[in-house]
Scaffold this motif. Structure first.
Motif, PDB file in Angstrom:
ATOM      1  N   ARG A 218       0.945  -1.151   0.147  1.00  0.00           N
ATOM      2  CA  ARG A 218       0.037   0.028   0.006  1.00  0.00           C
ATOM      3  C   ARG A 218       0.939   1.178   0.051  1.00  0.00           C
ATOM      4  N   ALA A 219       1.868   1.260   0.658  1.00  0.00           N
ATOM      5  CA  ALA A 219       2.735   2.448   0.826  1.00  0.00           C
ATOM      6  C   ALA A 219       3.431   2.612  -0.606  1.00  0.00           C
ATOM      7  N   PHE A 220       4.036   1.623  -1.206  1.00  0.00           N
ATOM      8  CA  PHE A 220       4.672   1.790  -2.543  1.00  0.00           C
ATOM      9  C   PHE A 220       3.761   2.307  -3.584  1.00  0.00           C
ATOM     10  N   ARG A 221       2.408   1.765  -3.649  1.00  0.00           N
ATOM     11  CA  ARG A 221       1.469   2.193  -4.490  1.00  0.00           C
ATOM     12  C   ARG A 221       1.230   3.741  -4.374  1.00  0.00           C
ATOM     13  N   ARG A 222       1.459   4.396  -3.276  1.00  0.00           N
ATOM     14  CA  ARG A 222       1.433   5.894  -3.154  1.00  0.00           C
ATOM     15  C   ARG A 222       2.495   6.421  -3.928  1.00  0.00           C
ATOM     16  N   ILE A 223       3.579   5.662  -4.250  1.00  0.00           N
ATOM     17  CA  ILE A 223       4.640   6.467  -4.898  1.00  0.00           C
ATOM     18  C   ILE A 223       4.161   6.250  -6.530  1.00  0.00           C
ATOM     19  N   THR A 224       4.160   7.572  -6.980  1.00  0.00           N
ATOM     20  CA  THR A 224       3.576   7.439  -8.478  1.00  0.00           C
ATOM     21  C   THR A 224       4.687   7.364  -9.776  1.00  0.00           C
ATOM     22  N   ASP A 225       5.976   7.450  -9.290  1.00  0.00           N
ATOM     23  CA  ASP A 225       7.026   7.164 -10.427  1.00  0.00           C
ATOM     24  C   ASP A 225       6.639   6.008 -10.867  1.00  0.00           C
ATOM     25  N   PRO A 226       6.696   5.903 -12.327  1.00  0.00           N
ATOM     26  CA  PRO A 226       6.275   4.953 -13.142  1.00  0.00           C
ATOM     27  C   PRO A 226       7.584   3.994 -13.207  1.00  0.00           C
ATOM     28  N   ASP A 227       8.649   4.434 -12.971  1.00  0.00           N
ATOM     29  CA  ASP A 227      10.173   3.593 -12.984  1.00  0.00           C
ATOM     30  C   ASP A 227      10.477   3.162 -11.647  1.00  0.00           C
ATOM     31  N   ALA A 228       9.819   3.463 -10.767  1.00  0.00           N
ATOM     32  CA  ALA A 228       9.932   2.848  -9.278  1.00  0.00           C
ATOM     33  C   ALA A 228       9.643   1.251  -9.372  1.00  0.00           C
ATOM     34  N   ARG A 229      10.348   0.614  -8.769  1.00  0.00           N
ATOM     35  CA  ARG A 229       9.986  -1.011  -8.419  1.00  0.00           C
ATOM     36  C   ARG A 229      10.027  -1.375  -6.774  1.00  0.00           C
ATOM     37  N   LEU A 230       9.099  -2.141  -6.689  1.00  0.00           N
ATOM     38  CA  LEU A 230       9.072  -3.001  -5.286  1.00  0.00           C
ATOM     39  C   LEU A 230       9.578  -4.402  -5.566  1.00  0.00           C
ATOM     40  N   LEU A 231      10.503  -5.033  -4.907  1.00  0.00           N
ATOM     41  CA  LEU A 231      11.100  -6.182  -4.836  1.00  0.00           C
ATOM     42  C   LEU A 231      10.772  -7.015  -3.817  1.00  0.00           C
ATOM     43  N   ILE A 232       9.728  -7.959  -3.852  1.00  0.00           N
ATOM     44  CA  ILE A 232       9.354  -8.794  -2.779  1.00  0.00           C
ATOM     45  C   ILE A 232       9.932 -10.131  -2.789  1.00  0.00           C
ATOM     46  N   ALA A 233      11.005 -10.488  -1.972  1.00  0.00           N
ATOM     47  CA  ALA A 233      11.502 -11.886  -2.201  1.00  0.00           C
ATOM     48  C   ALA A 233      11.042 -12.455  -0.785  1.00  0.00           C
ATOM     49  N   GLY A 234      11.171 -13.908  -1.051  1.00  0.00           N
ATOM     50  CA  GLY A 234      11.001 -14.671   0.443  1.00  0.00           C
ATOM     51  C   GLY A 234      10.250 -16.019  -0.055  1.00  0.00           C
ATOM     52  N   ASN A 235       9.965 -16.866   0.981  1.00  0.00           N
ATOM     53  CA  ASN A 235       9.560 -18.254   0.658  1.00  0.00           C
ATOM     54  C   ASN A 235       8.084 -17.978   1.100  1.00  0.00           C
ATOM     55  N   TYR A 236       7.053 -18.658   0.115  1.00  0.00           N
ATOM     56  CA  TYR A 236       5.631 -18.867   0.536  1.00  0.00           C
ATOM     57  C   TYR A 236       5.269 -20.168   0.351  1.00  0.00           C
ATOM     58  N   LEU A 237       6.184 -21.276  -0.206  1.00  0.00           N
ATOM     59  CA  LEU A 237       5.685 -22.384  -0.801  1.00  0.00           C
ATOM     60  C   LEU A 237       5.661 -23.283   0.511  1.00  0.00           C
ATOM     61  N   THR A 238       6.531 -23.294   1.598  1.00  0.00           N
ATOM     62  CA  THR A 238       6.808 -24.248   2.442  1.00  0.00           C
ATOM     63  C   THR A 238       6.774 -23.730   3.907  1.00  0.00           C
ATOM     64  N   VAL A 239       6.145 -22.668   4.073  1.00  0.00           N
ATOM     65  CA  VAL A 239       6.105 -21.898   5.287  1.00  0.00           C
ATOM     66  C   VAL A 239       5.319 -22.422   6.331  1.00  0.00           C
ATOM     67  N   ALA A 240       6.016 -22.675   7.452  1.00  0.00           N
ATOM     68  CA  ALA A 240       5.379 -23.158   8.647  1.00  0.00           C
ATOM     69  C   ALA A 240       4.187 -22.382   8.981  1.00  0.00           C
ATOM     70  N   GLY A 241       2.940 -22.897   9.301  1.00  0.00           N
ATOM     71  CA  GLY A 241       1.864 -21.955   9.423  1.00  0.00           C
ATOM     72  C   GLY A 241       0.899 -21.408   8.323  1.00  0.00           C
ATOM     73  N   GLY A 242       1.547 -21.542   6.954  1.00  0.00           N
ATOM     74  CA  GLY A 242       1.104 -21.072   5.998  1.00  0.00           C
ATOM     75  C   GLY A 242       1.382 -19.475   5.770  1.00  0.00           C
ATOM     76  N   ASP A 243       1.313 -19.235   4.320  1.00  0.00           N
ATOM     77  CA  ASP A 243       1.523 -17.969   3.855  1.00  0.00           C
ATOM     78  C   ASP A 243       0.334 -17.131   3.812  1.00  0.00           C
ATOM     79  N   ASN A 244       0.586 -15.852   3.413  1.00  0.00           N
ATOM     80  CA  ASN A 244      -0.543 -14.755   3.060  1.00  0.00           C
ATOM     81  C   ASN A 244      -0.268 -14.199   1.646  1.00  0.00           C
ATOM     82  N   LEU A 245       0.391 -15.145   0.795  1.00  0.00           N
ATOM     83  CA  LEU A 245       0.580 -14.538  -0.484  1.00  0.00           C
ATOM     84  C   LEU A 245      -0.800 -13.966  -1.371  1.00  0.00           C
ATOM     85  N   ALA A 246      -1.722 -14.687  -1.151  1.00  0.00           N
ATOM     86  CA  ALA A 246      -2.958 -14.311  -1.798  1.00  0.00           C
ATOM     87  C   ALA A 246      -3.447 -12.958  -1.338  1.00  0.00           C
ATOM     88  N   ASP A 247      -3.201 -12.514  -0.014  1.00  0.00           N
ATOM     89  CA  ASP A 247      -3.547 -11.055   0.523  1.00  0.00           C
ATOM     90  C   ASP A 247      -2.534 -10.107  -0.214  1.00  0.00           C
TER      91      ASP A 247
END
Length: 383
Positions: A218-247
């Motif tokens: 939500r914070a990043f989407r407030r940034i209007t620069d079309p050349d800006a990028r947000l990189l989200i890295a990390g495990n979501y396939l085998t996370v103990a307790g489950g991931d929230n990738l859908a959210d």
């Protein structure tokens, strides 16, 4: 490996180990392998959380023993044989390193007999709201308290984390040490994840609710620069307790400036840090944040939430900005402020971060703590 005969200087106990990745497993593995490299005979007592894993193997000089898993309750592997296996190893060891929180900690601590225990409290357990999770957290608190009572020494990542913990009244009665997590110097990567010359913001960690990634999106989407990028890295396939990738994906929507990279390892992590300008750790529960400390060591400022323990890398270096939890507007403002900082300032702060958070510094402190517990001394440490 013959479990019935081999004697060890140190047994490290935790329920998830390699190849599972979290801050807890990173710390425990770095300590185990670091002590083995220093000449200690080291065993790890863990669970066979993936069926493909062998019950016994040696990794980087560390003998790893895995107890069978019958199922899971929330994030907890159900392994009836784990406490007894861990206790057998601990009774043949000079010291047991117990990593908390752990569901079986109380049982293990009461089975090890005379072997001294050093407990590391990685975090006061946080689980998303729900009846089952509430019960699990209360049960975990009981086991942690019991283990701390049986410990010769207790470690936390910082004084800030320890003093805010619900377990501090018990911890202060033991030999307490504040030892930052051992962090790796990940300089030298290639900016292979970078696309264009715009601002690149990065998050690295498990894709779970307590990391607060939806607020970062939500914070990043407030940034209007079309050349800006947000990189989200990390495990979501085998996370103990489950991931929230859908959210997270629901928050991303159609914004093609945001990329979900999945789990990164080894040189991929070095390349990730080389690709970003600002690191963001918007957690709603955090005790240190190894990923932000490693970013700082690479010369990247961190924007993180103002939580006890999780804020300590920023407060101890001044290399970043603290924001309230769940506050996208504050996150956006802090990210843009850190993006505008000078190269000279970043280099100066990176030197301090490498001094404070190096793995050697952490291992020195752990080695003193283990040696003291093994010999029954009561040292006056400090790092």
């Amino acid at each position: 490996m013959n479990e019935t005969n081999t004697r060890y200087d140190l047994t490290v106990a935790l329920t998830y180990y390699e190849p599972y990745v979290s801050g807890l497993t990173h710390t425990a593995r770095t300590v185990a392998e670091g002590m083995a490299a220093r000449g200690w005979r080291v065993a790890v007592a863990t669970t066979r959380h993936e069926r493909s894993l062998p019950s016994r193997e040696t990794i980087a000089g560390v003998d790893v023993y895995r107890a069978p898993v019958l199922g899971r309750l929330s994030r907890t592997p159900l392994s009836p044989g784990y406490p007894a296996m861990t206790a057998r190893l601990a009774r043949r060891s000079g010291v047991l390193h117990l990593n908390l929180p752990m569901a079986d900690a109380a049982i293990v601590a009461n089975l090890v007999r005379r072997t001294p225990i050093v407990s590391t409290l990685h975090i006061d357990l946080y689980l998303p709201p729900g009846l089952l999770n509430t019960v699990a957290m209360r049960a975990s608190d009981v086991t942690s308290r019991s283990a701390i009572r049986r410990s010769a020494a207790v470690v936390a990542y910082s004084e800030d984390q320890a003093h805010d913990s619900k377990f501090w009244p018990l911890m202060r009665r033991r030999e307490f040490q504040a030892i930052p997590a051992p962090c790796l110097d990940r300089r030298g990567g290639q900016p292979s994840y970078r696309k264009g010359g715009g601002l690149h913001v990065g998050f690295l960690g498990r894709i779970v609710e307590d990391k607060g990634i939806v607020y970062l999106v939500r914070a990043f989407r407030r940034i209007t620069d079309p050349d800006a990028r947000l990189l989200i890295a990390g495990n979501y396939l085998t996370v103990a307790g489950g991931d929230n990738l859908a959210d997270v994906r629901a928050e991303i929507g159609e914004d093609r400036r945001i990329a979900v990279l999945g789990e990164l390892r080894g040189r991929e992590i070095d390349d990730f840090y080389a690709s970003i300008d600002v690191f963001a750790l918007p957690s709603v529960a955090e005790s240190f944040g190894i990923v932000q400390a490693e970013a700082m060591m690479c010369g990247i400022p961190s924007v993180t939430t103002n939580l006890p323990g999780g804020r300590s890398p920023v407060t101890s270096t001044g290399f970043g900005k603290l924001v309230p939890p769940r506050d996208p507007e504050a996150l956006e403002s802090a990210i843009l402020e850190m993006a505008a900082t000078s190269r000279d300032w970043r280099e100066e702060k990176a030197l301090l971060a490498r001094e404070l958070f190096s793995s050697d510094r952490s291992l020195d402190a752990y080695e003193k703590t283990f040696a003291s517990a093994r010999t029954g001394m009561n040292p006056n440490f400090g790092i």
